[in-house]
Design a protein around this motif. Structure first.
Motif, short mmCIF file in Angstrom:
data_model
loop_
_atom_site.label_atom_id
_atom_site.label_comp_id
_atom_site.label_asym_id
_atom_site.label_seq_id
_atom_site.Cartn_x
_atom_site.Cartn_y
_atom_site.Cartn_z
N ASP A 88 -13.48 46.34 16.19
CA ASP A 88 -14.87 46.40 15.76
C ASP A 88 -14.97 46.54 14.25
O ASP A 88 -14.25 47.34 13.64
CB ASP A 88 -15.59 47.58 16.42
CG ASP A 88 -15.77 47.39 17.92
OD1 ASP A 88 -15.59 46.24 18.38
OD2 ASP A 88 -16.07 48.37 18.62
N GLN A 89 -15.87 45.77 13.65
CA GLN A 89 -16.12 45.84 12.21
C GLN A 89 -14.87 45.55 11.39
O GLN A 89 -14.70 46.08 10.30
CB GLN A 89 -16.67 47.23 11.83
CG GLN A 89 -17.88 47.68 12.61
CD GLN A 89 -19.11 46.82 12.34
OE1 GLN A 89 -19.38 46.47 11.21
NE2 GLN A 89 -19.84 46.50 13.39
N ARG A 90 -14.00 44.70 11.91
CA ARG A 90 -12.77 44.36 11.20
C ARG A 90 -12.56 42.84 11.23
O ARG A 90 -13.00 42.15 12.14
CB ARG A 90 -11.55 45.05 11.84
CG ARG A 90 -11.56 46.57 11.70
CD ARG A 90 -11.32 46.96 10.26
NE ARG A 90 -11.22 48.40 10.06
CZ ARG A 90 -12.25 49.18 9.78
NH1 ARG A 90 -13.47 48.66 9.69
NH2 ARG A 90 -12.08 50.47 9.60
N VAL A 91 -11.85 42.35 10.20
CA VAL A 91 -11.43 40.95 10.16
C VAL A 91 -9.93 40.93 9.87
O VAL A 91 -9.34 41.94 9.48
CB VAL A 91 -12.19 40.16 9.07
CG1 VAL A 91 -13.67 40.11 9.38
CG2 VAL A 91 -11.94 40.76 7.69
N LEU A 92 -9.32 39.77 10.07
CA LEU A 92 -7.88 39.65 9.86
C LEU A 92 -7.55 39.48 8.38
O LEU A 92 -8.17 38.67 7.69
CB LEU A 92 -7.33 38.46 10.64
CG LEU A 92 -7.33 38.61 12.17
CD1 LEU A 92 -6.93 37.29 12.82
CD2 LEU A 92 -6.37 39.71 12.60
N ALA A 93 -6.55 40.22 7.93
CA ALA A 93 -6.11 40.11 6.54
C ALA A 93 -5.07 39.00 6.39
O ALA A 93 -4.80 38.56 5.28
CB ALA A 93 -5.52 41.44 6.07
N ARG A 94 -4.49 38.54 7.50
CA ARG A 94 -3.51 37.46 7.46
C ARG A 94 -3.53 36.71 8.79
O ARG A 94 -4.03 37.24 9.79
CB ARG A 94 -2.11 38.01 7.19
CG ARG A 94 -1.55 38.95 8.24
CD ARG A 94 -0.12 39.35 7.88
NE ARG A 94 0.55 40.11 8.90
CZ ARG A 94 0.61 41.44 8.94
NH1 ARG A 94 0.00 42.14 7.99
NH2 ARG A 94 1.27 42.07 9.91
N PRO A 95 -3.02 35.49 8.83
CA PRO A 95 -3.03 34.72 10.08
C PRO A 95 -2.15 35.39 11.14
O PRO A 95 -1.15 36.02 10.83
CB PRO A 95 -2.47 33.36 9.66
CG PRO A 95 -2.57 33.31 8.18
CD PRO A 95 -2.44 34.72 7.70
N ILE A 96 -2.54 35.19 12.40
CA ILE A 96 -1.76 35.69 13.53
C ILE A 96 -1.47 34.51 14.44
O ILE A 96 -2.38 33.80 14.88
CB ILE A 96 -2.51 36.78 14.31
CG1 ILE A 96 -2.88 37.96 13.39
CG2 ILE A 96 -1.68 37.26 15.49
CD1 ILE A 96 -1.71 38.73 12.85
N ALA A 97 -0.19 34.28 14.75
CA ALA A 97 0.20 33.16 15.61
C ALA A 97 -0.12 33.46 17.06
O ALA A 97 -0.19 34.62 17.49
CB ALA A 97 1.69 32.87 15.45
N SER A 98 -0.32 32.41 17.84
CA SER A 98 -0.60 32.56 19.26
C SER A 98 0.52 33.33 19.95
O SER A 98 1.71 33.07 19.73
CB SER A 98 -0.75 31.17 19.89
OG SER A 98 -0.95 31.27 21.28
N GLY A 99 0.15 34.30 20.78
CA GLY A 99 1.12 35.10 21.52
C GLY A 99 1.63 36.31 20.77
O GLY A 99 2.36 37.12 21.35
N GLN A 100 1.27 36.45 19.49
CA GLN A 100 1.75 37.57 18.69
C GLN A 100 0.79 38.76 18.79
O GLN A 100 -0.43 38.57 18.83
CB GLN A 100 1.92 37.17 17.23
CG GLN A 100 3.00 36.14 17.01
CD GLN A 100 4.36 36.66 17.46
OE1 GLN A 100 4.81 37.71 17.03
NE2 GLN A 100 5.01 35.91 18.34
N PRO A 101 1.32 39.99 18.79
CA PRO A 101 0.44 41.16 18.76
C PRO A 101 -0.27 41.25 17.42
O PRO A 101 0.18 40.67 16.42
CB PRO A 101 1.41 42.33 18.97
CG PRO A 101 2.73 41.82 18.49
CD PRO A 101 2.75 40.36 18.81
#
Length: 234
Positions: free
Chosen positions: A152-165
């Motif tokens: 909640d109220q957060r965005v990603l600081a870096r890309p995350i690959a499919s299947g990764q935590p």
């Protein structure tokens, strides 16, 4: 009896056993004491969540030449924790004054949210973007996202690959104002209020301090709010 209570009881048992072993640092009793100590600390760090913990105690340097000791204590060095690659401290309490570090690897596995598809940096994470899976929490120093409310109220600081935590340290608050953007200054003072336009001199998330240049050229410092607003106190 809880898991932690059982481990505490076993820890006492093995500690007493090692008391009689003296300075036999390579003894199975010492290794088991370290393992149980790490298990207890890792279980506490997991917050009581459903998890599976593996502990591997490394070898003690055979080149060490330590004075004889009749009673030792296992401890966690200051500023450290049993999470991933770590060290357990062992010190002599009776017979000598030495202290050594023993390598320990702690792996904690449990349910977490993983990316259901490739996720781009700067984007908020929606419920359809993730799925549940068992992962190793200790792959990340600060842990991983285990519940939807952590997004909640957060965005990603870096890309995350499919299947990764999703690492907790890969989340940040969304940007409220960007450097060079037009913002609206709002504020109140003693008996007056203002509302004016300005240009943000830096980027900021909601709640952060940011400097703004007004149309007259004056520089004011205020608090960034969502919607490109900056609150100024006089």
């Amino acid at each position: 009896m809880t898991t932690l209570a059982v481990m505490n009881r076993l820890l006492v048992t093995f500690s007493l056993a090692f008391f009689f072993v003296g300075s036999a640092l390579a003894s199975p009793a010492l290794q088991e004491t370290i393992r149980l100590h790490a298990l207890r600390e890792a279980a506490a760090a997991a917050g009581g969540a459903q998890s599976r913990i593996e502990v591997v105690v490394g070898e003690i340097d055979p080149r060490l030449q330590l004075a004889p000791c009749t009673r030792t204590e296992v401890f966690l060095p200051a500023g450290a924790r049993f999470w991933g690659r770590a060290f357990a401290g062992v010190r002599c309490l009776d017979g000598a004054t030495w202290s050594i570090n023993v390598p320990v690897t702690v792996r904690v596995f449990g349910p977490a949210l993983v990316a259901a598809r490739s996720l781009a940096a700067g984007a908020p994470v929606q419920g359809t973007d993730v799925r549940n899976a068992e992962v190793e929490w200790t792959r990340e120093t600060q842990g991983v996202v285990t519940a939807a409310d952590q997004l909640d109220q957060r965005v990603l600081a870096r890309p995350i690959a499919s299947g990764q935590p999703i690492p907790l340290n890969a989340l940040r608050a969304p940007q409220a104002v960007g450097q060079g953007e037009s913002v609206r200054l709002v504020g109140r003072g003693n008996g007056f209020s203002i509302s004016a336009d300005g240009i943000a001199l830096a980027s900021a998330t909601a709640g952060q301090s940011v400097r703004v240049r007004t149309e007259s050229g004056r520089i004011l410092t205020g608090t960034a709010r969502a919607g490109r607003l900056v609150e100024v106190q006089f």
